[in-house]
Scaffold this active site. Structure first.
Site, PDB file in Angstrom:
ATOM      1  N   LYS A 128      43.823 -10.570  59.757  1.00  0.00           N
ATOM      2  CA  LYS A 128      43.341 -11.380  58.632  1.00  0.00           C
ATOM      3  C   LYS A 128      43.848 -10.758  57.344  1.00  0.00           C
ATOM      4  CE  LYS A 128      40.597 -14.979  58.031  1.00  0.00           C
ATOM      5  NZ  LYS A 128      40.251 -16.048  58.978  1.00  0.00           N
ATOM      6  N   ASP A 168      42.964 -20.018  55.014  1.00  0.00           N
ATOM      7  CA  ASP A 168      41.516 -19.801  55.117  1.00  0.00           C
ATOM      8  C   ASP A 168      40.982 -20.304  53.773  1.00  0.00           C
ATOM      9  OD1 ASP A 168      39.497 -18.219  57.054  1.00  0.00           O
ATOM     10  OD2 ASP A 168      38.886 -17.751  55.016  1.00  0.00           O
TER      11      ASP A 168
HETATM   12  N1  GLU Z   1      41.378 -18.977  59.077  1.00  0.00           N
HETATM   13  C1  GLU Z   1      41.181 -19.663  60.321  1.00  0.00           C
HETATM   14  C2  GLU Z   1      40.164 -18.934  61.163  1.00  0.00           C
HETATM   15  O1  GLU Z   1      39.226 -18.395  60.624  1.00  0.00           O
HETATM   16  C3  GLU Z   1      42.474 -19.997  61.037  1.00  0.00           C
HETATM   17  C4  GLU Z   1      43.400 -18.865  61.286  1.00  0.00           C
HETATM   18  C5  GLU Z   1      44.769 -19.270  61.839  1.00  0.00           C
HETATM   19  O2  GLU Z   1      45.011 -20.448  62.050  1.00  0.00           O
HETATM   20  O3  GLU Z   1      45.560 -18.350  62.057  1.00  0.00           O
HETATM   21  O4  GLU Z   1      40.215 -18.907  62.360  1.00  0.00           O
END
Ligand code: GLU
Length: 448
Positions: A128, A168
């Site tokens: 992340k 996100d």
């Molecule tokens: N931010 C999204 C999550 O919390 C998607 C992440 C992604 O698609 O890599 O899962």
């Protein structure tokens, strides 16, 4: 060493080593509190320090992001990328641009992502990132310059086989476009699979935009079906009004439910006719305005700057805003009003006290790492399409998403049944099922 003492030792080490990272501690506590029965069956995971290794990111990056605003003033933000676990595939997870972003928040999100991604059954590790940059009120030019500066540092750490960011909170198609453009310029490669959440016209996947919200509703639908219920005629409240909330509302309406409320950081709206999605999209995505504009445009709606959507009577609640937005009092109100199911579209929106209350009251509760896994699962489908230089139709992609969500739900129940005798314990089921898949890969790969 016995299992509880081992877990407590790891937990104590996290608290000591990462002081002040409240959200990260919360996410770790939640997972560790589920793992005792799994570790009792697998003492080899204790011996090889799997849990201890999982709580320490493989790599943590923090970097300066300097940029120039429209007045010519220099601004400095802090960027992060936490490459948490690559046991199952390249690090995978979104980028969050929001003023609240700090190391502890990015680590909590990265930690959750490991187990979520494992639950999807796809080949993706956990990561992340983000920055304490606030896109709100910034011009397109400012957002572009910020994204370019952010990627100028990040490009050396990412790649389609290394680390694949996505969106996100605060990062949508516009930001992904600017980030991709800068990556392409620096590397001189059209490496489509380096980012997901791209527009459909140049490498994106159909249904990726809708996937997190749709997936959350599919998950809730599966939970409801275990008790003979569905969405038809049900009253639903959704928190948030970003990407996840918008498409959760769309899918609830498609399934015959009625979403009567949603929110943003300024307050919430109630519309007993059901939220008008086209109007909401226009306000939030085109105008990028506050939710009060909805009530100004629609006479059946009212806006409230105080209270939460959880004060309203509803059958199903879908928290799709942000971490720790649904606390003890909200849970008490929902239970009093007879809520049947709560599914987390956001990451960790319910506090531990609220989750405990739902558990005690027998409310079906779908934790985010299972209920919102549809977004990242569809990102993995986007990676597959990019690798094959292919693009599947919307229906094809959506039916794969639906199948993944059914599978995530079934895995949670089977695992919960097997390890605790209580199939409804989706928290325990998701934590153990995700953990076992990662632990198995880590065991096979040696002490790395
Ligand atoms: N931010 C999204 C999550 O919390 C998607 C992440 C992604 O698609 O890599 O899962």
């Amino acid at each position: 060493m016995n299992v509880s003492a081992h877990i407590e030792a790891v937990h104590a080490q996290v608290r000591r080593r990462d002081p002040g990272e409240a959200e990260f501690h919360q996410a770790v506590t939640e997972v560790l509190s589920s793992l005792t029965p799994a570790l009792e069956r697998h003492p080899e995971y204790v011996e090889t320090g799997i849990v201890e290794r999982l709580c320490e990111p493989e790599r943590q990056l923090a970097f300066r992001v300097p940029w120039v605003d429209d007045h010519g003033d220099v601004r400095v933000n802090r960027g992060f990328r936490i490459e948490f676990s690559s046991a199952l595939g390249p690090y995978k997870g979104g980028l969050r641009f929001h003023p609240s972003v700090n190391l502890g928040i990015v680590k909590f999100l990265g930690f959750e992502q490991i187990f979520k991604n494992a639950l999807t059954g796809m080949s993706i590790g956990g990561g992340k990132g983000g920055a304490d940059f606030d896109p709100r009120g910034r011009s397109d030019g400012e957002v572009m310059r910020f994204c370019q500066s952010f990627m100028t540092e990040l490009h050396r750490h990412v790649g389609e086989r290394t680390d694949v960011p996505a969106g996100d909170i605060g990062v949508g198609a516009r930001e992904i476009g600017y980030l991709f453009g800068q990556y392409k310029r620096i590397t001189n490669r059209f490496e489509a699979g380096v980012l997901t959440g791209k527009p459909v016209a140049w490498g994106g996947s159909h249904a990726r935009t809708e996937a997190t919200g749709y997936g959350t509703v599919y998950f809730a639908q599966e939970m409801l079906a275990t008790r003979g219920h569905d969405f038809e005629g049900r009253r639903v409240v959704v928190s948030g009004s970003g990407n996840v909330a918008l498409y959760a509302i769309e899918k609830v309406h498609a399934l015959g439910g009625l979403v009567v409320a949603c929110s943003d950081s300024s307050g919430y709206i109630v519309d007993e006719d059901g939220i008008d999605l086209e109007l909401l999209k226009e306000i939030k995505e085109v105008r990028r305005a506050r939710l009060s504009a909805y009530a100004e445009a629609k006479p059946t709606a009212r806006f409230s700057a105080r209270g939460t959507v959880y004060d309203l009577r509803c059958d199903i609640a879908l928290p799709c805003a942000t971490q720790n937005e649904l606390g003890r009092e909200d849970a008490v109100a929902l239970i009093k009003n007879g809520v049947l199911a709560v599914a987390e579209g956001a990451n960790m929106p319910c506090t531990p006290e609220a989750v405990q209350l739902f558990h005690e009251a027998g409310v079906l509760f779908g934790p985010g790492k299972a209920a919102n896994a549809g977004g990242v699962a569809t990102s993995a489908l986007e990676m597959q399409q990019n690798a094959a230089r292919d693009q599947w139709a919307f229906e094809e992609t959506e039916s794969r998403l639906a199948a993944v969500m059914r599978n995530v739900h079934a895995q949670c129940r089977q695992t919960a049944e097997e390890y605790s005798g209580t199939p409804d314990d989706y928290v325990l089921g998701s934590n153990i099922a995700g953990f076992l898949r990662v632990a198995d890969a880590m065991s096979a790969q040696g002490i790395v």
